[in-house]
Design an enzyme around this catalytic site. Structure first.
Site, mmCIF file in Angstrom:
data_model
loop_
_atom_site.group_PDB
_atom_site.id
_atom_site.type_symbol
_atom_site.label_atom_id
_atom_site.label_comp_id
_atom_site.label_asym_id
_atom_site.label_seq_id
_atom_site.Cartn_x
_atom_site.Cartn_y
_atom_site.Cartn_z
ATOM 1 N N LYS A 10 0.835 -1.197 0.000
ATOM 2 C CA LYS A 10 0.000 0.000 0.000
ATOM 3 C C LYS A 10 0.870 1.248 0.000
ATOM 4 O O LYS A 10 1.947 1.275 0.607
ATOM 5 C CB LYS A 10 -0.913 -0.035 1.229
ATOM 6 C CG LYS A 10 -2.033 0.999 1.244
ATOM 7 C CD LYS A 10 -2.934 0.738 2.447
ATOM 8 C CE LYS A 10 -4.037 1.770 2.591
ATOM 9 N NZ LYS A 10 -4.911 1.475 3.754
ATOM 10 N N SER B 57 -9.745 1.425 3.060
ATOM 11 C CA SER B 57 -8.897 2.252 2.224
ATOM 12 C C SER B 57 -7.829 1.457 1.467
ATOM 13 O O SER B 57 -7.149 2.005 0.599
ATOM 14 C CB SER B 57 -8.201 3.313 3.089
ATOM 15 O OG SER B 57 -7.322 2.707 4.031
ATOM 16 N N SER C 132 -10.117 -0.986 7.105
ATOM 17 C CA SER C 132 -9.471 -0.828 5.800
ATOM 18 C C SER C 132 -8.784 -2.077 5.276
ATOM 19 O O SER C 132 -8.332 -2.102 4.134
ATOM 20 C CB SER C 132 -8.462 0.323 5.853
ATOM 21 O OG SER C 132 -9.123 1.544 6.059
#
Length: 486
Positions: free
Chosen positions: A89, A171, A195
């Site tokens: 990420k 997310s 997330s």
């Protein structure tokens, strides 16, 4: 668009064990595998259905793979992830040629001097950092109307099971989409509240949201001191266990990791087909109405029946008032967001060009044309008292930890002597995150329209071993994941 895979010597839905076997047999090299994934990214992530899960590819990945191939020839396998491509990420710092912007266009040119601690662990185990994934901007909806699959730097991430049709979650949207679409063996996401679990259940993936403190926070662009965690997103329970084994290490620079038990188990030892037998599992049936579109009650009943057939003692139903009670106007994350970002900007090496949260916020105000959904949710952080000695913050933190709170998830686990609690979709995400408890998400079928449905199971602090036992047994009994078709 009709696309042809040029690197057609490998296949989708592969596993770490299968890749290692192919390396050992001499039928595959790390360079070939990197090229295979780059080919898929070019055809279907950045073209075709345009999933847009990958924000940057590592320009050195091919050369790293070549070095790993030579190393394997000379000295054999280096570590548990030797030659395994992993996407991470984009809020995780790396000391390579890739930026770390957390999806914010204002940080698009910032290159950290250091690797995040967990990235160091991945590299030491032989993993190839294939690239970085798109994400919800700052792991948080910057504007009230901003969708959770959007960032000002990367644009929109699409769900591989229904681009522009189904929600991909956030997310860690890019990490989930890229893994589900077979653009990588697996990925690393982060979570403050949901997330990891939310995109996993929406993309037919396995994830483990670890106990807070099991995985280091060092090198994660922060939102919260007390809820930020990182974990794997994979297609199988076994691969999730393999990756968590590598990144779950004590970090001398992260005090939270020093509170863990002295012995961390090898999670691969937990992968037994009778892992549900004798477990006492609560069944939660009262999700918040905001999750109604994600839940398939028929599939949930099938999951409950499977666990019972596998030998679980079910406590059905269990009530967890903390899940449904009205959220406070300000919670722990509200207090910690500005404070933690101030700390990040003050310590970042090299400087990001911003010296404080307020300095960073001004970039949104100066260039509104770059932020089409506005930034009101970010701006509201300036109105929350960020001094961490105020009584409201301390009270919120104590409640999150379940102190004298019979309604907390921790109290329910203890009072009813449960090993774990089963939830439909990720409706447990907030209370599990606030309490710092671990959860595993598992594929559990598909809605009639083809949307993935998943279940999550939450356990006691540092009970990842128990969650892997339950998760592996459920996975092997059902094998419900199907790859997306595009």
């Amino acid at each position: 668009m009709t696309s042809t895979l040029m690197a057609d010597y490998w296949h989708e839905e592969t596993t770490i064990a299968e890749i290692h076997q192919a390396y050992d047999d001499g039928t595959l090299t790390a360079k070939e595998l990197v090229l295979y994934y780059f080919n898929r990214i070019a055809l279907w992530d950045q073209d075709g259905p345009y999933i847009n899960g990958v924000l940057d590819i590592n320009p050195d990945a091919i050369y790293i793979a070549e070095a790993i191939d030579e190393e394997r020839k000379q000295r054999g396998r280096k570590g548990a992830l030797h030659g395994i491509p992993i996407l991470i990420k984009e809020n995780l710092e790396t000391r390579d040629k890739m930026a770390t912007s957390a999806g914010a266009i204002a940080l698009k040119d910032w290159h950290s001097k250091y690797d995040a601690f967990l990235v160091q662990k991945l590299r030491s185990a032989g993993a190839i950092i294939l690239g970085k994934t798109n994400m919800t901007e700052l792991a948080h909806r910057i504007g009230t109307d901003m969708p959770e699959n959007y960032s000002s730097r990367g644009g929109y991430v699409q769900c591989p099971y229904g681009p522009e049709k189904f929600e991909v979650g956030g997310s860690s949207s890019g990490s989930a989409a890229a893994t589900a679409a077979n653009f990588t063996l697996g990925s690393i996401g982060t979570e403050t509240s949901g997330s990891l679990l939310n995109p996993a259940t929406r993309n037919s993936l396995v994830t483990v949201k670890p106990t807070f403190g099991l995985v280091s926070r060092t090198g994660i662009i922060p939102l919260s001191y007390t809820q930020d965690v990182a974990g794997p997103l994979t297609r199988t329970v076994t691969d999730a266990a393999s990756i968590l084994n590598v990144i779950a290490e004590i970090d001398e620079n992260d005090e939270a990791t020093k509170a863990r038990p002295a012995h961390t188990p090898n999670y691969l030892d937990s992968l037994i087909k009778n892992g549900v037998q004798g477990k006492r599992i609560g069944v939660f049936r009262d999700p918040h109405e905001g999750f109604s579109d994600q839940i398939d009650l028929h599939r949930y009943e099938e999951a409950i029946t499977t666990l019972k057939d596998l030998g679980a003692t079910l406590v059905d139903p269990v009530k967890i008032p903390a899940v449904t009670r009205k959220a406070a106007d300000t919670n722990t994350v509200s207090f910690e967001c500005k404070h933690s970002l101030n700390h990040f900007f003050a310590k970042a090496e090299p400087s990001t060009g911003f010296h404080s949260f307020d300095d960073f916020l001004k970039s949104y105000e100066d260039y509104p044309q770059l932020h089409k959904y506005g930034h009101d949710r970010l701006k509201v952080r300036t109105s929350v008292e960020s001094v961490l000695s105020n009584s409201n913050y301390i009270t919120a933190k104590l409640q999150d930890l379940g102190l004298d709170d019979p309604e907390s998830i921790g109290s329910v686990l203890n009072d009813q002597k449960l090993d774990a609690i089963l939830f439909p979709s990720s409706c447990n995400q907030d209370v599990a995150a606030q309490a710092g408890l671990p959860s595993i998400a598992l594929p559990s079928g598909y809605h009639e329209d083809g949307r993935p449905f998943g279940i999550t199971i939450t356990g006691r602090a540092y009970s990842e071993q128990t969650l892997f036992e339950i998760g592996y047994a459920f996975e092997q009994a059902t094998m419900l994941r199907e790859k997306p078709n595009f």
